[in-house]
Design an enzyme around this catalytic site. Structure first.
Site, PDB file in Angstrom:
ATOM      1  N   ASP A  63       0.852  -1.187   0.000  1.00 39.26           N
ATOM      2  CA  ASP A  63       0.000   0.000   0.000  1.00 39.26           C
ATOM      3  C   ASP A  63       0.889   1.239   0.000  1.00 39.26           C
ATOM      4  OD1 ASP A  63       0.917   0.001   2.623  1.00 39.26           O
ATOM      5  OD2 ASP A  63      -0.906  -0.961   3.351  1.00 39.26           O
ATOM      6  N   ASP A  65       1.504   5.000   1.373  1.00 40.70           N
ATOM      7  CA  ASP A  65       1.172   6.033   2.356  1.00 40.70           C
ATOM      8  C   ASP A  65       1.826   7.342   1.964  1.00 40.70           C
ATOM      9  OD1 ASP A  65      -0.200   4.141   3.871  1.00 40.70           O
ATOM     10  OD2 ASP A  65       1.628   3.518   4.897  1.00 40.70           O
ATOM     11  N   ASP A 144       9.302   4.700  13.513  1.00 44.29           N
ATOM     12  CA  ASP A 144       9.926   3.710  14.379  1.00 44.29           C
ATOM     13  C   ASP A 144      11.344   3.300  13.982  1.00 44.29           C
ATOM     14  OD1 ASP A 144       8.733   2.475  12.195  1.00 44.29           O
ATOM     15  OD2 ASP A 144       7.536   1.049  13.360  1.00 44.29           O
TER      16      ASP A 144
HETATM   17  P1  ATP Z   1       3.486  -2.654   6.302  1.00 41.28           P
HETATM   18  O1  ATP Z   1       2.376  -1.818   5.720  1.00 41.28           O
HETATM   19  O2  ATP Z   1       4.203  -3.509   5.357  1.00 41.28           O
HETATM   20  O3  ATP Z   1       3.072  -3.348   7.538  1.00 41.28           O
HETATM   21  P2  ATP Z   1       4.558  -0.104   6.989  1.00 41.28           P
HETATM   22  O4  ATP Z   1       5.946   0.312   7.367  1.00 41.28           O
HETATM   23  O5  ATP Z   1       3.949   0.572   5.816  1.00 41.28           O
HETATM   24  O6  ATP Z   1       4.609  -1.657   6.790  1.00 41.28           O
HETATM   25  P3  ATP Z   1       2.340   0.887   8.459  1.00 41.28           P
HETATM   26  O7  ATP Z   1       1.774   0.364   9.719  1.00 41.28           O
HETATM   27  O8  ATP Z   1       1.536   0.897   7.225  1.00 41.28           O
HETATM   28  O9  ATP Z   1       3.676   0.066   8.249  1.00 41.28           O
HETATM   29  O10 ATP Z   1       2.858   2.352   8.769  1.00 41.28           O
HETATM   30  C1  ATP Z   1       3.368   3.260   7.799  1.00 41.28           C
HETATM   31  C2  ATP Z   1       4.538   4.028   8.376  1.00 41.28           C
HETATM   32  O11 ATP Z   1       4.116   4.760   9.534  1.00 41.28           O
HETATM   33  C3  ATP Z   1       5.689   3.167   8.867  1.00 41.28           C
HETATM   34  O12 ATP Z   1       6.585   2.850   7.844  1.00 41.28           O
HETATM   35  C4  ATP Z   1       6.312   4.042   9.925  1.00 41.28           C
HETATM   36  O13 ATP Z   1       7.126   5.024   9.355  1.00 41.28           O
HETATM   37  C5  ATP Z   1       5.111   4.724  10.536  1.00 41.28           C
HETATM   38  N1  ATP Z   1       4.581   3.963  11.677  1.00 41.28           N
HETATM   39  C6  ATP Z   1       3.556   3.089  11.677  1.00 41.28           C
HETATM   40  N2  ATP Z   1       3.331   2.588  12.900  1.00 41.28           N
HETATM   41  C7  ATP Z   1       4.247   3.147  13.698  1.00 41.28           C
HETATM   42  C8  ATP Z   1       4.528   3.044  15.084  1.00 41.28           C
HETATM   43  N3  ATP Z   1       3.832   2.228  15.874  1.00 41.28           N
HETATM   44  N4  ATP Z   1       5.546   3.775  15.573  1.00 41.28           N
HETATM   45  C9  ATP Z   1       6.252   4.618  14.790  1.00 41.28           C
HETATM   46  N5  ATP Z   1       6.048   4.749  13.492  1.00 41.28           N
HETATM   47  C10 ATP Z   1       5.059   4.040  12.933  1.00 41.28           C
HETATM   48 MG    MG Z   2       1.912   0.373   5.128  1.00 40.84          MG
END
Ligand code: ATP
Ligand code: MG
Length: 432
Positions: A63, A65, A144
């Protein structure tokens, strides 16, 4: 436009270490349109997080963002088909047909917001609400891990990397932004995320992050069951379930996502959970559907059998009585949406019917909406129990043949029954 190509081009010049495997990947054209629109209204906007990270690692992005300095209200005004959601983190969902893009506003770092009521923490340091807007640099600090803090502007082909994320991708290591002991206190779910990303990306976890998981993992006990259910699905239903299961177990934090995790190696419980996770991973790797209902039914099955066991055989009353109890106990960790309760219980109860095959029941069972799931479940049980009774084979054949042959099979089965039917439950390995 293949944006990743441009990414590669740009960084070939400035960074010889840029991975070469970006070519086949693409950012969503809709996400790029959103970025253009935001920029046209004089805002900053970047693709960020998982999509940039995954493309750089050579994984297809799931996805897309977007991060911007526009406030949720400003974003909302620009896009007709959009909605502000969330309380803990207010963000905007922008839609087009079946595509949804998350647009979040840059957040400020903590020091700026100390005296502002928009950041609220509990006594353990966990951030309960966090809606103080900031700059790109500040937003970076709130993310994170360094590999999750890469910002890409597809209109200018610029990658912003304030925490050596690119270098860490090269080195295949997961590094926390800031002291992980503090960061995992702010949000204990980061422990689970660290494990999940290390499996997904094939990265090592840096030592200080490992240490923080051991030190702060217990704080997962304070996380809402709804949030943990979301995380449960990401951990176990996205191709790396077994890997994550084993890693979480060795960090001692598996117990925060599943109520059963103490089966000895080679016991039925251990082998069955293992088989179910492998099965789920294979299904998601080949893009077949996976449901948390099936996996929960499987992970909790050894517990149900254990609870229903009496003098080496199965006590039916206990079996049925414990179904709800076991689901309830799991719900205290991870919420289980209502629709899965019936699904899980159907799979469990059908296991008995698949074994007994009484009278005309097999015809009915074949038409049961959960037959396929229950049958797959039975095959997994047999595989884990190294069961040679052949009930799974019986059902495989029964599905494939015509009506007269079905009648024949049922007659043969009837004749072969030596013991009274009610004592016919197998579960031999499972009950031993
Ligand atoms: P995936 O979608 O593959 O699980 P992602 O890194 O895109 O991985 P998301 O949960 O979609 O994870 O979050 C998007 C972004 O927001 C992350 O890459 C990170 O930069 C930030 N983020 C999300 N959750 C947290 C958290 N709990 N603490 C700090 N930053 C976060
Ligand atoms: Mg994501």
């Amino acid at each position: 436009m293949v944006v990743s190509k441009l990414l590669t081009k740009k960084y070939k010049a400035s960074s010889p270490r840029t991975p070469k495997n970006l070519k086949d990947n693409q950012f969503s054209p809709f996400a790029i349109e959103i970025i253009r629109a935001l920029k046209k209204s004089n805002h900053q906007a970047y693709l960020v997080g998982g999509c940039v990270r995954d493309l750089l690692v050579g994984i297809k992005a799931k996805d897309f963002d977007i991060s911007t300095n526009a406030t949720p209200e400003e974003v909302r005004k620009i896009f007709k088909a959009s909605r502000i959601i969330g309380k803990r983190f207010r963000i905007v969902h922008v839609f087009r047909r079946n595509e949804l893009i998350e647009v979040s506003t840059f957040r400020a770092n903590e020091s700026k917001s100390k005296n502002i009521s928009e950041v609220i923490k509990d006594i353990d340091g966990k951030i309960l609400r966090d809606n103080v807007w900031g700059t790109l640099e500040e937003d970076c600090l709130r993310r994170d891990f360094s590999v999750n803090a890469l910002y890409f502007d597809p209109t200018k082909n610029i990658l912003r990397d304030f925490h050596n994320g690119l270098q860490h991708i090269q080195k295949k290591i997961l590094v926390s932004i800031g002291d992980p002991l503090v960061r995992f206190e702010e949000d204990p779910v980061r422990s689970l995320r660290a494990v999940r990303f290390s499996s997904k990306l094939g990265f090592k976890i840096s030592n200080d992050v490992k240490n923080a998981i051991y030190e702060k993992g217990h704080l997962l006990g304070n996380i809402s069951n709804a949030r943990l259910f979301d995380e449960f699905c990401k951990i176990f239903l996205t191709k790396q379930g077994l890997n994550n299961f084993n890693k979480l177990k060795s960090f001692g934090i598996l117990k925060y996502v599943i109520t059963t995790n103490n089966y000895k190696n080679n016991s039925f419980g251990n082998k069955f959970q293992h088989a179910a996770l492998v099965n789920t991973d294979l299904r998601s790797q080949s893009s077949k559907s996976v449901t948390p209902g099936f996996l929960l039914a499987a992970l909790l099955w050894p517990k149900l059998i254990e609870a229903a066991k009496e003098n080496g055989s199965l006590n039916l009353r206990k079996f049925f009585r414990n179904m709800d109890k076991i689901i309830r106990e799991q719900q205290q960790l991870t919420a289980i949406p209502r629709k899965f309760h019936g699904y899980i219980k159907d799979i469990w109860s059908l296991q008995l019917k698949l074994e007994t095959r009484l009278g005309h029941q097999p015809y009915k069972i074949l038409n049961h909406p959960r037959f396929r799931a229950a049958y797959d479940f039975l095959l997994l049980r047999e595989q884990a129990a190294e069961d040679t009774q052949g009930i799974g084979n019986w059902w495989t054949k029964f599905q494939q043949i015509n009506r007269p042959k079905k009648i024949e099979m049922l007659q043969t089965l009837k004749k072969s029954r030596k013991t009274p039917v009610e004592k016919k439950f197998g579960f031999l390995e499972e009950l031993s």
